[in-house]
Scaffold this motif. Structure first.
Motif, PDB file in Angstrom:
ATOM      1  N   SER A  27       0.832  -1.199   0.000  1.00 14.28           N
ATOM      2  CA  SER A  27       0.000   0.000   0.000  1.00 14.28           C
ATOM      3  C   SER A  27       0.868   1.250   0.000  1.00 14.28           C
ATOM      4  CB  SER A  27      -0.926   0.014   1.228  1.00 14.28           C
ATOM      5  OG  SER A  27      -1.869  -1.031   1.157  1.00 14.28           O
ATOM      6  N   LEU A  28       1.934   1.232   0.772  1.00 13.00           N
ATOM      7  CA  LEU A  28       2.849   2.372   0.803  1.00 13.00           C
ATOM      8  C   LEU A  28       3.600   2.527  -0.516  1.00 13.00           C
ATOM      9  CD1 LEU A  28       4.264   1.843   4.406  1.00 13.00           C
ATOM     10  CD2 LEU A  28       2.747   3.683   3.681  1.00 13.00           C
ATOM     11  N   LEU A  29       3.978   1.423  -1.123  1.00 12.50           N
ATOM     12  CA  LEU A  29       4.758   1.479  -2.360  1.00 12.50           C
ATOM     13  C   LEU A  29       3.951   2.011  -3.542  1.00 12.50           C
ATOM     14  CD1 LEU A  29       6.726  -1.888  -2.115  1.00 12.50           C
ATOM     15  CD2 LEU A  29       7.597   0.422  -1.698  1.00 12.50           C
ATOM     16  N   THR A  30       2.635   1.902  -3.491  1.00 15.37           N
ATOM     17  CA  THR A  30       1.814   2.416  -4.589  1.00 15.37           C
ATOM     18  C   THR A  30       1.958   3.930  -4.739  1.00 15.37           C
ATOM     19  OG1 THR A  30      -0.151   2.698  -3.178  1.00 15.37           O
ATOM     20  CG2 THR A  30       0.087   0.587  -4.334  1.00 15.37           C
ATOM     21  N   GLN A  31       2.485   4.606  -3.725  1.00 20.65           N
ATOM     22  CA  GLN A  31       2.654   6.054  -3.793  1.00 20.65           C
ATOM     23  C   GLN A  31       3.875   6.462  -4.633  1.00 20.65           C
ATOM     24  OE1 GLN A  31       0.265   8.065  -2.422  1.00 20.65           O
ATOM     25  NE2 GLN A  31      -0.702   6.060  -2.120  1.00 20.65           N
ATOM     26  N   PHE A  32       4.648   5.478  -5.092  1.00 17.17           N
ATOM     27  CA  PHE A  32       5.874   5.776  -5.835  1.00 17.17           C
ATOM     28  C   PHE A  32       5.785   5.158  -7.232  1.00 17.17           C
ATOM     29  CE2 PHE A  32       6.689   5.791  -1.315  1.00 17.17           C
ATOM     30  CZ  PHE A  32       7.332   7.011  -1.139  1.00 17.17           C
ATOM     31  N   GLU A  33       5.144   5.904  -8.139  1.00 21.72           N
ATOM     32  CA  GLU A  33       4.801   5.371  -9.454  1.00 21.72           C
ATOM     33  C   GLU A  33       5.999   5.231 -10.384  1.00 21.72           C
ATOM     34  OE1 GLU A  33       1.881   8.084 -10.868  1.00 21.72           O
ATOM     35  OE2 GLU A  33       0.238   7.195  -9.704  1.00 21.72           O
ATOM     36  N   ASN A  34       7.067   5.959 -10.139  1.00 23.77           N
ATOM     37  CA  ASN A  34       8.199   5.968 -11.072  1.00 23.77           C
ATOM     38  C   ASN A  34       9.233   4.886 -10.787  1.00 23.77           C
ATOM     39  OD1 ASN A  34       7.132   8.196 -12.448  1.00 23.77           O
ATOM     40  ND2 ASN A  34       8.054   9.627 -10.983  1.00 23.77           N
ATOM     41  N   PHE A  35       8.922   3.994  -9.857  1.00 26.71           N
ATOM     42  CA  PHE A  35       9.850   2.926  -9.515  1.00 26.71           C
ATOM     43  C   PHE A  35       9.288   1.564  -9.908  1.00 26.71           C
ATOM     44  CE2 PHE A  35      11.416   6.302  -6.854  1.00 26.71           C
ATOM     45  CZ  PHE A  35      12.774   6.046  -6.726  1.00 26.71           C
ATOM     46  N   GLN A  36      10.194   0.668 -10.228  1.00 30.50           N
ATOM     47  CA  GLN A  36       9.844  -0.738 -10.403  1.00 30.50           C
ATOM     48  C   GLN A  36      10.410  -1.489  -9.205  1.00 30.50           C
ATOM     49  OE1 GLN A  36      11.544  -1.473 -14.399  1.00 30.50           O
ATOM     50  NE2 GLN A  36       9.455  -1.956 -15.031  1.00 30.50           N
ATOM     51  N   PHE A  37       9.546  -2.221  -8.520  1.00 33.50           N
ATOM     52  CA  PHE A  37       9.970  -2.898  -7.302  1.00 33.50           C
ATOM     53  C   PHE A  37      10.048  -4.406  -7.521  1.00 33.50           C
ATOM     54  CE2 PHE A  37       7.745   0.954  -5.703  1.00 33.50           C
ATOM     55  CZ  PHE A  37       8.837   1.561  -5.100  1.00 33.50           C
ATOM     56  N   ARG A  38      11.171  -4.977  -7.117  1.00 34.92           N
ATOM     57  CA  ARG A  38      11.316  -6.433  -7.081  1.00 34.92           C
ATOM     58  C   ARG A  38      11.008  -6.876  -5.657  1.00 34.92           C
ATOM     59  NH1 ARG A  38      15.566 -10.670  -6.584  1.00 34.92           N
ATOM     60  NH2 ARG A  38      16.954  -9.098  -5.685  1.00 34.92           N
ATOM     61  N   ARG A  39       9.982  -7.669  -5.501  1.00 33.71           N
ATOM     62  CA  ARG A  39       9.486  -8.026  -4.166  1.00 33.71           C
ATOM     63  C   ARG A  39       9.898  -9.441  -3.788  1.00 33.71           C
ATOM     64  NH1 ARG A  39       5.922  -4.622  -6.707  1.00 33.71           N
ATOM     65  NH2 ARG A  39       4.829  -3.060  -5.438  1.00 33.71           N
ATOM     66  N   ILE A  40      10.415  -9.587  -2.573  1.00 36.23           N
ATOM     67  CA  ILE A  40      10.817 -10.888  -2.041  1.00 36.23           C
ATOM     68  C   ILE A  40      10.200 -11.049  -0.660  1.00 36.23           C
ATOM     69  CG2 ILE A  40      12.738 -12.356  -1.324  1.00 36.23           C
ATOM     70  CD1 ILE A  40      14.516 -10.761  -3.275  1.00 36.23           C
ATOM     71  N   THR A  41       9.410 -12.091  -0.468  1.00 38.48           N
ATOM     72  CA  THR A  41       8.793 -12.365   0.834  1.00 38.48           C
ATOM     73  C   THR A  41       9.500 -13.533   1.502  1.00 38.48           C
ATOM     74  OG1 THR A  41       6.634 -11.575   0.079  1.00 38.48           O
ATOM     75  CG2 THR A  41       6.661 -12.993   2.034  1.00 38.48           C
ATOM     76  N   ILE A  42       9.907 -13.332   2.735  1.00 39.03           N
ATOM     77  CA  ILE A  42      10.517 -14.403   3.525  1.00 39.03           C
ATOM     78  C   ILE A  42       9.624 -14.638   4.749  1.00 39.03           C
ATOM     79  CG2 ILE A  42      12.576 -15.231   4.715  1.00 39.03           C
ATOM     80  CD1 ILE A  42      14.242 -13.290   3.114  1.00 39.03           C
ATOM     81  N   PRO A  43       8.793 -15.666   4.716  1.00 36.87           N
ATOM     82  CA  PRO A  43       7.898 -15.929   5.849  1.00 36.87           C
ATOM     83  C   PRO A  43       8.572 -16.794   6.912  1.00 36.87           C
ATOM     84  CG  PRO A  43       7.408 -17.460   4.089  1.00 36.87           C
ATOM     85  CD  PRO A  43       8.549 -16.579   3.591  1.00 36.87           C
ATOM     86  N   PHE A  44       7.907 -16.921   8.042  1.00 41.28           N
ATOM     87  CA  PHE A  44       8.324 -17.813   9.137  1.00 41.28           C
ATOM     88  C   PHE A  44       9.745 -17.536   9.624  1.00 41.28           C
ATOM     89  CE2 PHE A  44       5.253 -20.214   6.455  1.00 41.28           C
ATOM     90  CZ  PHE A  44       4.181 -20.136   7.330  1.00 41.28           C
ATOM     91  N   VAL A  45      10.071 -16.261   9.741  1.00 37.24           N
ATOM     92  CA  VAL A  45      11.354 -15.860  10.341  1.00 37.24           C
ATOM     93  C   VAL A  45      11.123 -15.826  11.850  1.00 37.24           C
ATOM     94  CG1 VAL A  45      13.164 -14.095  10.384  1.00 37.24           C
ATOM     95  CG2 VAL A  45      11.854 -14.485   8.281  1.00 37.24           C
ATOM     96  N   ASP A  46      11.167 -17.005  12.456  1.00 38.06           N
ATOM     97  CA  ASP A  46      10.715 -17.155  13.841  1.00 38.06           C
ATOM     98  C   ASP A  46      11.759 -17.774  14.764  1.00 38.06           C
ATOM     99  OD1 ASP A  46      10.699 -19.646  12.697  1.00 38.06           O
ATOM    100  OD2 ASP A  46       8.562 -20.031  13.013  1.00 38.06           O
ATOM    101  N   SER A  47      13.026 -17.727  14.361  1.00 34.59           N
ATOM    102  CA  SER A  47      14.102 -18.256  15.208  1.00 34.59           C
ATOM    103  C   SER A  47      15.375 -17.482  14.877  1.00 34.59           C
ATOM    104  CB  SER A  47      14.315 -19.748  14.933  1.00 34.59           C
ATOM    105  OG  SER A  47      14.842 -19.946  13.629  1.00 34.59           O
ATOM    106  N   PRO A  48      16.370 -17.502  15.773  1.00 32.52           N
ATOM    107  CA  PRO A  48      17.635 -16.815  15.474  1.00 32.52           C
ATOM    108  C   PRO A  48      18.272 -17.305  14.178  1.00 32.52           C
ATOM    109  CG  PRO A  48      17.511 -17.357  17.805  1.00 32.52           C
ATOM    110  CD  PRO A  48      16.329 -18.029  17.152  1.00 32.52           C
ATOM    111  N   GLU A  49      18.134 -18.602  13.901  1.00 29.92           N
ATOM    112  CA  GLU A  49      18.706 -19.146  12.672  1.00 29.92           C
ATOM    113  C   GLU A  49      18.020 -18.568  11.440  1.00 29.92           C
ATOM    114  OE1 GLU A  49      19.574 -21.497  16.085  1.00 29.92           O
ATOM    115  OE2 GLU A  49      17.599 -21.003  15.231  1.00 29.92           O
ATOM    116  N   ARG A  50      16.698 -18.465  11.498  1.00 26.73           N
ATOM    117  CA  ARG A  50      15.946 -17.920  10.360  1.00 26.73           C
ATOM    118  C   ARG A  50      16.226 -16.423  10.202  1.00 26.73           C
ATOM    119  NH1 ARG A  50      14.063 -19.545   6.212  1.00 26.73           N
ATOM    120  NH2 ARG A  50      11.968 -18.620   6.293  1.00 26.73           N
TER     121      ARG A  50
END
Length: 278
Positions: A27-50
């Motif tokens: 939602s925040l990124l939609t305010q920046f129309e002149n950029f192309q964003f490469r999106r990476i999601t990393i879920p389950f970051v729930d331990s020091p190792e992760r």
């Protein structure tokens, strides 16, 4: 390598599914129309190792692109969140701490700082309500059955390909609304009346319409060169469908230039439907 100034890499880090970080971050990124964003999601970051693995990937991206990425984090654990702030070569926006700390101060009590409260099984009643709504909506897609229509909270009607199915599923998945949908067909137009199966549920009907030109584009992708996709066919069906909906005095919405999210939210508001958010 010097990165393209118009391209930025975005990370969404989460101790659960990543949905919260993605929704607010995008939602925040939609305010920046002149950029192309490469999106990476990393879920389950729930331990020091992760956390260490996530930081390593963020830093490797920063080194490769010669520009620090942007990280939207929804990790609740304060210690793990602090590691990301301290060790990640990135602009880190901590969505939970940004809002949770002021709320704790205002309410005079600490939050539980437990992961998975928004998109997990913390509220079993709401979770099972949503599952029931999804199952109901899938069973009642495109007029597949008229059984238990009395349990529907809303019944969407309109011509084929005007957005009924994706809107119904979005209502079920995001808000736990039991939504059915029925197509209006040439037989209904010839009879100049709604399907008999809908007669007892006029107060639940909500009509969707669309500009014929846009409908033709959508149908042409599905069945190229068919009579179904002809502009004249689309014009006639939309005209007849709107007449039926107006005669039934049902609320109606033009979906031509609206996203599924906008359509669903409008229906929720205008039909005064109870929603179950997660």
């Amino acid at each position: 390598m010097i990165a393209d100034p118009g391209r930025r890499t975005i990370f969404f880090l989460s101790d659960r599914t990543g949905i919260t970080a993605e929704v607010l971050g995008n939602s925040l990124l939609t305010q920046f129309e002149n950029f192309q964003f490469r999106r990476i999601t990393i879920p389950f970051v729930d331990s020091p190792e992760r956390v260490a693995e996530a930081v390593q990937e963020v830093n490797a991206t920063a080194a490769r692109e010669s520009r620090r990425p942007i990280v939207f984090s929804s990790i609740v654990d304060v210690a793990m969140s602090a590691i990301i702030h301290r060790e990640a070569n990135a602009l880190t926006l901590d969505l939970f701490q940004m809002f949770l700390t002021p709320l704790e101060q205002e309410l005079g009590t600490p939050g539980v700082h437990a992961a998975g409260r928004s998109h997990g099984l913390a509220n079993l009643h709401d979770y099972f309500t949503r599952m029931e709504a999804i199952n109901f909506t899938q069973a009642h897609d495109d007029g597949a059955t008229t059984r238990e229509l009395d349990k529907a909270q809303v019944i969407l009607v309109g011509v084929s390909r005007c957005g009924k199915t994706p809107t119904s599923l979005y209502l079920a998945m995001q808000f736990g609304v039991r939504a059915a949908n029925f197509p209006l067909t040439p037989d209904d137009f010839a009879a100049r009346k709604l399907p008999k199966s809908l007669g007892g549920y006029l107060d639940k009907l909500f009509g969707l319409t669309i500009l014929p030109e846009r409908l033709r584009e959508i149908r042409e992708e599905r069945r190229p060169g068919s009579n179904y996709a002809l502009l004249e066919t689309c014009r006639q069906e939309v005209r007849e469908a709107e007449n039926l909906m107006q005669n039934a005095r049902m609320p109606m919405l033009d979906t031509t230039s609206k996203s599924i999210e906008e359509i669903a939210t409008t229906i929720l508001h205008r039909a005064k439907l109870e929603r179950h958010t997660y």
